[in-house]
Design an enzyme around this catalytic site. Structure first.
Site, mmCIF file in Angstrom:
data_model
loop_
_atom_site.group_PDB
_atom_site.id
_atom_site.type_symbol
_atom_site.label_atom_id
_atom_site.label_comp_id
_atom_site.label_asym_id
_atom_site.label_seq_id
_atom_site.Cartn_x
_atom_site.Cartn_y
_atom_site.Cartn_z
ATOM 1 N N GLY A 199 -2.093 58.292 6.207
ATOM 2 C CA GLY A 199 -1.606 59.323 5.293
ATOM 3 C C GLY A 199 -2.245 60.676 5.497
ATOM 4 O O GLY A 199 -2.614 61.033 6.619
ATOM 5 N N LEU B 117 5.211 54.423 7.146
ATOM 6 C CA LEU B 117 4.335 55.528 7.537
ATOM 7 C C LEU B 117 3.087 55.061 8.301
ATOM 8 O O LEU B 117 2.338 54.209 7.820
ATOM 9 C CB LEU B 117 3.897 56.306 6.282
ATOM 10 C CG LEU B 117 3.052 57.559 6.553
ATOM 11 C CD1 LEU B 117 3.858 58.623 7.265
ATOM 12 C CD2 LEU B 117 2.474 58.112 5.250
ATOM 13 N N ASP B 118 2.867 55.651 9.473
ATOM 14 C CA ASP B 118 1.649 55.404 10.268
ATOM 15 C C ASP B 118 1.457 53.931 10.617
ATOM 16 O O ASP B 118 0.322 53.480 10.819
ATOM 17 C CB ASP B 118 0.399 55.927 9.534
ATOM 18 C CG ASP B 118 0.457 57.433 9.325
ATOM 19 O OD1 ASP B 118 1.148 58.106 10.115
ATOM 20 O OD2 ASP B 118 -0.169 57.938 8.388
ATOM 21 N N ALA B 119 2.523 53.177 10.666
ATOM 22 C CA ALA B 119 2.396 51.740 10.925
ATOM 23 C C ALA B 119 3.161 51.302 12.169
ATOM 24 O O ALA B 119 3.252 50.111 12.458
ATOM 25 C CB ALA B 119 2.876 50.958 9.711
#
Lengths: 279, 279, 279, 279
Positions: free
Chosen positions: D196, D222-224
């Protein structure tokens, strides 16, 4: 030493050391902008000061610390005194063998006074190095009693460091508090990634390209204590969990030994959730 | 500052700074056992001192440096003054683009005043960044004249750093001397391995498992000046010379930019063949 | 396996393995542009092939190797067979303790059959791990006899690796030849920097910012054998020679253990002065 | 190529390549124990095969892929075709300058066809490199329209990679899907740590001793997305958030450029949440 930052602190400390003839061999300072706190560590050649450590401590208290202010936290240690370490282990031998090997060759500035294991697996190894081994079984129904026994053995040595060398048991809050700033853990991940159990399995599942290890002070919040040292090693898609476990051992070993040495050399100052490491 | 070590130096400096109200934001010390020399670097918040830089310099000279002794070497710099850098290049663009990019985003504590190239290849790139480019051809028969012209351009800017950013020409002794402590080179090997020409070819032939880069001050002895910074990157049997060249560029770039920044922030003290880097 | 490169080699090998039902669990290839040589290493699940290792070897010889050409060098190893290692040591214990610890926890794919020391210092340590220790004194006047005795003990075990774990004696040419491709040394510098004696002193004098270690096969030319593995650790101006020695130990330990494991897992193919390492 | 693992796959592929005269210059294989999937990447010298890429593709489909099974996923790429890249940026210039510099010196195996910025800050820089810059403002009330415009520009180039070079806007799910396996992000932390916003602030607050960067494929979570590459750099107590930001830039730059190059060279195979990177 740590205290609220203001002008003149270094002048006072170095003025005092100059007055008593102290030859400074190593000095480090840090002003923390965020907290407004000042930190310093100084090493003075023993032969250069013509008084006892106790006398020096007394004079420092009145001539420096009291002048700087009541919040001042400080410590004066005689490096001629051999420190004491107690190790808590389970079944994994890599950190244990490494630390015993370092103690054996005189690289660790401390004596390993005892090793406590919740299994007997490593007993033979420990006794071969001439170190007492205590077996304290941790069956689920007697964990509090087991921790009492561990505490009794540990406190009997009043050690400068209690090292959880892959101990695999979570210290209860009262021991976290009793050994605050002295209990050191090696966690087998690059924290804050992969908190908790089976971090290599978590790392494998996420597909990270580096795995790591973290040496930190133990606090009541799991894997959240002030970090002393971390390092990583590269892995790739061909590495299985057991490859990661094997490569991770080397990183755990080196990270723990570095962190422990810095702790024993009084290079680590804790402030809140973080550390200042003068290495 | 550097001087022969003895007790009381820190006390004198910090006493002086305390007296003039100086708020120390960063301080580093080093006592060199081998040479018996003492080094320190201190950063003082400008607003905390109620005098001009020149006045402070004058007072430091008489109240500190003169007292400590005649061998004392010291420098007091105003970080508010923008420094000047001149770059010498040839045909390789990676270090050049990196440094221009850093200057563009304000990360380099300096202005790039000029770029001098012995070929025209990089002219377009340089002028796009609004920096003057000077082409000085180096034909074999006019090298001395070419260096005279380079020196004339460089000295016109009186730069704080003359950077050989893969310049590929060996500076003549008189320029090494004239720019001593200011001429910085990036050598594409982990010195002292692979001195001289074509280090990646040498590394490939030897079968090393890591290749490196070295940022150092230029001296009359080829690739033997005081080292500021080094780093390495892993290679393996599958890497050809051109793979090494490509991976090496990234290391050269980052090592040069680090070394240059430390130099420009007055973090590098030269003593004999070695450096003290307070980073 | 290694052979001159041409089309169809992989097809022949994989066709053979498919025919005998071999389940490939790991495969690596390398075409060397410089020498025109092709290298491969393949791991086949034992249970997937319905014949003995000897039978498989015989069939591979006629059906693959002979077809590819007479220059083909190849080896077929049964990973079910425990390998043998003999260690040569002097007074330094770090590599020795590390390797004994790895053997103890079953991480080294081999048994340590004997340790030979030119001093008695490490005898107690070795025997505690249940490994035979042989003391062979190396007085200046009886070096040839001492090496004869070492050779006799080593050859009695026909080991897969003879490890010079900080042995500090230069092997005579006839032993370099007899143990070619099996004698492994750990040199305490990032070769080819600082060949020969006292590399940390050399590194300190030069002021390098990284120190390293190199694991390589022993050849008659000192410190010039094919490199298996290297690594480095960062140092700075505050590190004395003894700090470097201490930090270097950790790098020597990890570099030697990696190189030795790869050797024992038949991951290292030597070609000329260089190695192909399929790790 | 990826498919369920079984014996004979390598034999079939290499048999086919041998039959058409293909000279293999690079080959890599991976058998994934966890998923039972097999992966391979092979590079064949163009001149060694006497047919067009299309013809080879057709024959591979029927003679290899169809034989191996319907789940087989494969791709045959002509490295002679220059690939296309579109960059999405915001205000930070470091990754942008680095990628433009690499494209300029021919190191990136692709052409940068367009740069899209949600601010005008980097327009001058981009146009100096001769690359078209598109300004698409992202005011809070017109984000969907802005993304539509971005999509229109991007899709007009049908790029092989859409690079979020510190774009600072979260791609909507439909674009994550449309560009699946082509949209590449650089996240300024060592994921999964500090997911994040403001990861350097999070890292500072936690007191970690290393900070990192992660290059990954963009997915709706997100960001995964699957991680292509990661790296770290050491920090200590003296580093402020802005020091971390500065040092982090160098890591972001190098991690993104490595990940992008591997993607463009078809070295990255995605499988589930993870990648196989044949580098």
């Amino acid at each position: 030493m740590g205290c609220p930052d203001r002008t003149g602190i270094v002048a006072r400390i170095s003025g005092f050391l100059a007055e008593i003839g102290g030859w400074i061999t190593e000095a480090a300072y840090h002003s923390d902008d965020e907290t407004g706190w000042f930190f310093t560590r100084q090493t003075v050649r023993a032969g250069s000061v013509a008084m006892s450590v106790d006398e020096m401590r007394a004079r420092f208290a009145t001539e420096v610390a009291a002048e700087i202010g009541p919040e001042t936290e400080w410590r004066l240690t005689d490096t001629g005194q051999v420190k004491s370490v107690v190790l808590l282990v389970s079944k994994e031998s890599h950190c244990l063998v490494d630390l015993l090997g370092r103690a054996y060759r005189g690289e660790l500035p401390a004596r390993v006074d005892a090793v406590i294991g919740n299994h007997r697996d490593l007993e033979g190894l420990v006794t071969r190095f001439g170190v007492p081994f205590h077996h304290v079984p941790f069956t689920p129904d007697r964990k509090p009693e087991a921790f009492d026994e561990v505490a009794r053995i540990v406190d009997g040595h009043a050690p400068d460091a209690v090292v959880l060398a892959r101990f695999m048991q979570v210290l209860p809050p009262q021991l976290c508090e009793a050994w605050a700033g002295r209990a050191i853990n090696i966690h087998h991940s690059f924290l804050p990634s992969f908190v908790g159990a089976r971090p290599y399995h978590q790392a494998f599942a996420r597909g990270v390209k580096l795995i790591g290890a973290t040496c930190h002070y133990v606090t009541a919040e799991l894997d959240a204590g002030p970090i002393i040292e971390q390092d990583v090693v590269r892995v790739d898609h061909s590495d299985t969990v057991s490859d990661m476990v094997r490569q991770g051992r080397d990183i755990e070993t080196v990270v723990l030994s570095r962190g422990l040495r810095w702790h024993l050399e009084d290079r680590v100052l804790v402030h809140g959730r973080k550390t200042v490491v003068f290495n």
